[in-house]
Design an enzyme around this catalytic site. Structure first.
Site, mmCIF file in Angstrom:
data_model
loop_
_atom_site.group_PDB
_atom_site.id
_atom_site.type_symbol
_atom_site.label_atom_id
_atom_site.label_comp_id
_atom_site.label_asym_id
_atom_site.label_seq_id
_atom_site.Cartn_x
_atom_site.Cartn_y
_atom_site.Cartn_z
ATOM 1 C CB THR A 160 79.495 87.874 49.065
ATOM 2 O OG1 THR A 160 80.162 87.145 50.119
ATOM 3 C CG2 THR A 160 80.287 87.710 47.782
ATOM 4 C CE LYS A 186 83.655 86.947 50.015
ATOM 5 N NZ LYS A 186 82.901 85.624 49.884
ATOM 6 C CB THR A 197 83.105 80.217 49.961
ATOM 7 O OG1 THR A 197 82.826 81.276 49.054
ATOM 8 C CG2 THR A 197 82.302 80.376 51.209
ATOM 9 C CD GLU A 283 76.226 83.713 54.782
ATOM 10 O OE1 GLU A 283 76.454 84.134 53.641
ATOM 11 O OE2 GLU A 283 75.758 82.588 55.018
ATOM 12 C CG ASN A 405 73.102 80.846 53.979
ATOM 13 O OD1 ASN A 405 73.846 80.847 53.012
ATOM 14 N ND2 ASN A 405 73.495 81.240 55.185
#
Length: 410
Positions: A160, A186, A197, A283, A405
């Site tokens: 993602t 991932k 997640t 991220e 985000n």
């Protein structure tokens, strides 16, 4: 305590992948769920495989998890895993569940296997329905192979906001046979597993029963995947799923097997590498942070303290700014609820001692700052009240995390 490390019987396979174990193949295609990148992937075993899984502890488990749990419970055997990215198929009600079942059915039809031999996984935006017309067409395009290209096609299909693919592979000698363990994962944001997640898939040609495999996975998960954090958020979807098809032809593995610890160590190495790669690719992250807590009363307390430190936003921002602010580490230890005696605590940044005997130590700010500018940073805390050790992994918190985000859906 088992220390997972490479030994004479365990060897890292640098170019190994999810298809390195005998009898496994994979593929990934662009079905149109994303603009251009692969977004639908599959792993396939030539024969039904023993399986084990751990799932998110969120109260809002996504539809694919429910379908997968049903598949696993039927016979504890799997032969294929179908995965899509871009859409989590979470919080989508009856329609979402229907779509997940359809993914399972169509994948089973593709390989002419029983539907309950198929696991389903999804990752991406929550609360949107799957584009089933695109998934139906995409499944028909899947043509799993045992090749590096096919492995990479699968790996890119499950990403993602990840910037890099994540994989690990080890071989271990069991009963004179070469047993291979390969994994792909991932995960980049909303990472605070118990589970969270992230998706992790592990394949092995080991001969091992599902009950022993489940026991092993649950134990190793607590030491690896559940010891990483990027942002403290736990999501709706994800899981670790393992298939073992027995193609290596070793004697059946279980805790009583004389080489059980060798297999366990190799399995833990794969899991730890995947977990660390997820943490490093958080991220907006620029650095991997490893925290090791020693001298704890219990293993659980060591793990809790380590994860509190690596999950602290103040610690993470200090690492990003290359600021050796050990006070933030002390704060995280203090609210961890572990047994702590302040006068016994030592804190190290790399080899630099920052705090001991309840007193700050003289150290070079320049040396500390230079150390914090490296790609990987290690913080060590000795609690001094026992002999138990725990580790956790995370990343720094940067401006880019907010940017990513703030516009995730747009």
């Amino acid at each position: 305590m088992l220390q997972a490390k490479e030994t004479s019987s365990i060897k890292k396979i640098e170019n190994g992948s999810i298809v390195s174990a005998k009898g496994f193949s994979a593929d990934g295609v662009h079905a149109g769920l994303r603009y251009s990148k692969n977004d639908l992937g599959v792993i396939y075993s030539e024969v039904p495989a023993s399986c084990a899984a751990v799932y998110t502890q969120s109260h809002f488990q996504a539809a694919p998890l429910k379908v997968t749990q049903e598949s696993v419970a039927k016979e504890n055997l799997l032969q294929a895993i179908i995965v899509n990215s871009a859409n989590a198929n979470a919080c989508t009600g009856e329609q979402g569940l229907k779509d997940a079942y359809e993914m399972r059915e169509r994948c089973a039809s593709l390989f002419n296997i029983q539907p309950h031999y198929v696991a389903v996984a999804s990752t991406g935006v929550i609360g949107e329905f799957l584009k089933m017309d695109k998934i139906r067409a995409g499944i028909q395009e899947l043509n799993p192979k045992c090749s590096q290209e096919a492995s990479e096609a699968f790996q890119t299909a499950i990403l993602t906001t990840d910037l890099v693919m994540k994989n690990s592979c080890y071989e271990v000698e069991i009963d004179g046979k070469t047993v291979t363990i390969g994994g792909a994962a991932k995960g980049s944001g909303m990472i605070h597993p118990n589970m969270a997640t992230m998706l992790s898939f592990v394949t092995t040609d080991a001969n091992i029963d599902s009950a022993s495999l489940q026991t092993l996975l649950s134990e190793v998960t607590d030491k690896t995947y559940n010891q990483i954090t990027v942002d403290g958020d736990t999501s709706t979807n994800d899981m670790v799923l393992v298939m073992a098809n027995g193609k290596a032809d070793n004697h059946s593995l279980n805790p009583n097997h004389p080489q059980w610890n060798d297999f366990k160590a190799a399995f833990q190495l794969v899991s730890e590498e995947l977990a660390k790669q997820i943490a490093k690719d958080g991220e907006g992250a620029t650095k991997l942070i490893e925290v090791e807590v020693t001298g704890a009363k219990t293993k659980q307390e060591a793990n809790v303290v380590a994860k509190k430190i690596v999950g602290s936003s103040l610690v993470k921002t200090a690492v990003y700014g290359a600021d050796a602010n050990w006070g933030r580490i002390i704060c995280a230890v203090g609210y961890s609820e572990a047994q702590v005696e302040p006068e016994k605590i030592d804190i190290f940044l790399g080899d630099l001692c920052l705090f001991t005997n309840n007193s700050p130590q003289s150290f070079s700010e320049e040396a500390a700052s230079n150390y914090l500018k490296q790609d990987s940073v290690k913080i060590t805390v000795n609690l001094g009240v026992g002999d138990q050790v725990g580790k956790a992994w995370g990343c720094d918190l940067t401006y880019d995390y907010v940017k990513i985000n703030a516009s995730y859906r747009t």
